[in-house]
Design a protein around this motif. Structure first.
Motif, short mmCIF file in Angstrom:
data_model
loop_
_atom_site.label_atom_id
_atom_site.label_comp_id
_atom_site.label_asym_id
_atom_site.label_seq_id
_atom_site.Cartn_x
_atom_site.Cartn_y
_atom_site.Cartn_z
N LEU A 142 0.84 -1.19 0.00
CA LEU A 142 0.00 0.00 0.00
C LEU A 142 0.88 1.24 0.00
O LEU A 142 2.07 1.17 0.30
N ALA A 143 0.30 2.40 -0.29
CA ALA A 143 1.08 3.64 -0.36
C ALA A 143 0.27 4.79 0.22
O ALA A 143 -0.97 4.75 0.24
N TYR A 144 1.00 5.77 0.69
CA TYR A 144 0.36 6.98 1.22
C TYR A 144 -0.15 7.83 0.05
O TYR A 144 0.57 8.08 -0.91
N ARG A 145 -1.40 8.29 0.15
CA ARG A 145 -1.96 9.28 -0.76
C ARG A 145 -2.76 10.26 0.07
O ARG A 145 -3.53 9.84 0.94
N PRO A 146 -2.59 11.55 -0.13
CA PRO A 146 -3.32 12.52 0.66
C PRO A 146 -4.82 12.26 0.61
O PRO A 146 -5.37 11.87 -0.42
N VAL A 147 -5.47 12.45 1.76
CA VAL A 147 -6.92 12.23 1.84
C VAL A 147 -7.58 13.44 2.48
O VAL A 147 -6.92 14.26 3.14
N ARG A 148 -8.89 13.53 2.29
CA ARG A 148 -9.68 14.60 2.90
C ARG A 148 -10.76 13.98 3.79
O ARG A 148 -11.03 12.78 3.72
N VAL A 149 -11.39 14.84 4.57
CA VAL A 149 -12.48 14.38 5.42
C VAL A 149 -13.58 13.79 4.53
O VAL A 149 -13.95 14.34 3.50
N GLY A 150 -14.09 12.63 4.95
CA GLY A 150 -15.12 11.94 4.20
C GLY A 150 -14.59 10.83 3.32
O GLY A 150 -15.35 9.96 2.89
N ALA A 151 -13.27 10.85 3.03
CA ALA A 151 -12.70 9.78 2.22
C ALA A 151 -12.63 8.50 3.04
O ALA A 151 -12.81 8.50 4.27
N ARG A 152 -12.36 7.42 2.35
CA ARG A 152 -12.23 6.12 3.01
C ARG A 152 -10.86 5.52 2.69
O ARG A 152 -10.43 5.56 1.55
N LEU A 153 -10.23 4.99 3.75
CA LEU A 153 -8.99 4.23 3.52
C LEU A 153 -9.38 2.86 3.00
O LEU A 153 -10.33 2.24 3.48
N ASN A 154 -8.64 2.38 2.01
CA ASN A 154 -9.05 1.17 1.31
C ASN A 154 -8.57 -0.12 1.96
O ASN A 154 -8.72 -1.20 1.41
N SER A 155 -7.96 -0.03 3.17
CA SER A 155 -7.51 -1.24 3.86
C SER A 155 -7.41 -0.97 5.35
O SER A 155 -6.94 0.09 5.76
N ASN A 156 -7.86 -1.95 6.14
CA ASN A 156 -7.74 -1.78 7.59
C ASN A 156 -6.30 -1.93 8.07
O ASN A 156 -6.01 -1.72 9.25
N LEU A 157 -5.38 -2.29 7.18
CA LEU A 157 -3.96 -2.31 7.56
C LEU A 157 -3.46 -0.92 7.93
O LEU A 157 -2.51 -0.78 8.70
N PHE A 158 -4.10 0.11 7.39
CA PHE A 158 -3.67 1.47 7.71
C PHE A 158 -3.93 1.82 9.17
O PHE A 158 -3.26 2.70 9.70
N TRP A 159 -4.87 1.18 9.81
CA TRP A 159 -5.13 1.53 11.22
C TRP A 159 -4.81 0.37 12.17
O TRP A 159 -5.43 0.19 13.20
N GLY A 160 -3.81 -0.42 11.79
CA GLY A 160 -3.30 -1.42 12.73
C GLY A 160 -2.63 -0.76 13.93
O GLY A 160 -2.31 0.44 13.93
#
Length: 208
Positions: A142-160
């Protein structure tokens, strides 16, 4: 005292007989000598009995002394154990009191810090080193891409758990619900809904 009496009696019998010894017949003299020997044997036996009694009394005195020493030792040991328990309880009370005082000090320091640093920006301005977290490594594949409020992270690995951020450490507002969590995302901090990965708050360039 008994020995003295026996010796006095024996002497009283011997002295008068010395004068009349020449007047007795051989048979009477033999009987008299037998009586003297019997008395002397009795006196010797009494002396032996006295010595046995003395030794018995000495042994009993020694045994009683040992029993007294043993009782004293046991009493001292019980007292030492009571003293040790008393000291242990006192130490426990002091430890609990110290712990409570430390907790009060921590809470006081935290409240003071909250007053000094109204939010994470003031805290970062004063304690810049606390916001140096090193390089960010995204989950594998996976890779970092800037996000804004309301967007969704595409994997729960990001919030391990390796990406969790404790709001207490950085004076961030507390999440309103248990399923909300702060995570590190690049050098940003996101507040997300862990049920679906929706981004609720974005703190851009939070870390240096």
């Amino acid at each position: 005292m008994r020995n003295l009496v026996i010796m006095a009696v024996a002497a009283g019998l011997v002295l008068p007989t010395a004068a009349s010894a020449q007047q007795r017949s051989p048979a009477e003299q033999a009987a008299w000598n037998a009586r003297l020997e019997s008395r002397e044997a009795y006196a010797a036996q009494q002396r032996r009995d006295d010595r046995r009694d003395d030794r018995r009394e000495a042994r009993e005195d020694r045994r009683e002394d040992r029993r007294e020493e043993w009782r004293d030792d046991r009493r001292d040991a019980r007292q030492d154990r009571r003293d040790d328990r008393r000291e242990w309880r006192r130490d426990q009370r002091e430890d609990r009191r110290d712990w409570r005082e430390d907790r009060r000090d921590d809470r006081r320091d935290y409240r003071q810090a909250r007053r000094d640093y109204r939010d994470w920006r003031a805290y970062r301005q004063a304690e810049r080193n606390a916001f140096r977290r090193g390089a960010y490594y995204a989950p594998r594949g996976l890779a970092y891409r800037p996000v804004r409020v309301g967007a969704r992270l595409n994997s729960n690995l990001f919030w391990g758990s390796r990406y969790w951020v404790d709001p207490y450490d950085y004076y961030l507002p507390q999440p309103r619900y248990g399923y909300q969590r702060y995570i590190r995302y690049g050098n940003d901090v996101l507040l997300i809904d862990t049920r679906n990965g929706r981004v609720l708050v974005v703190y851009d360039r939070f870390f240096w």
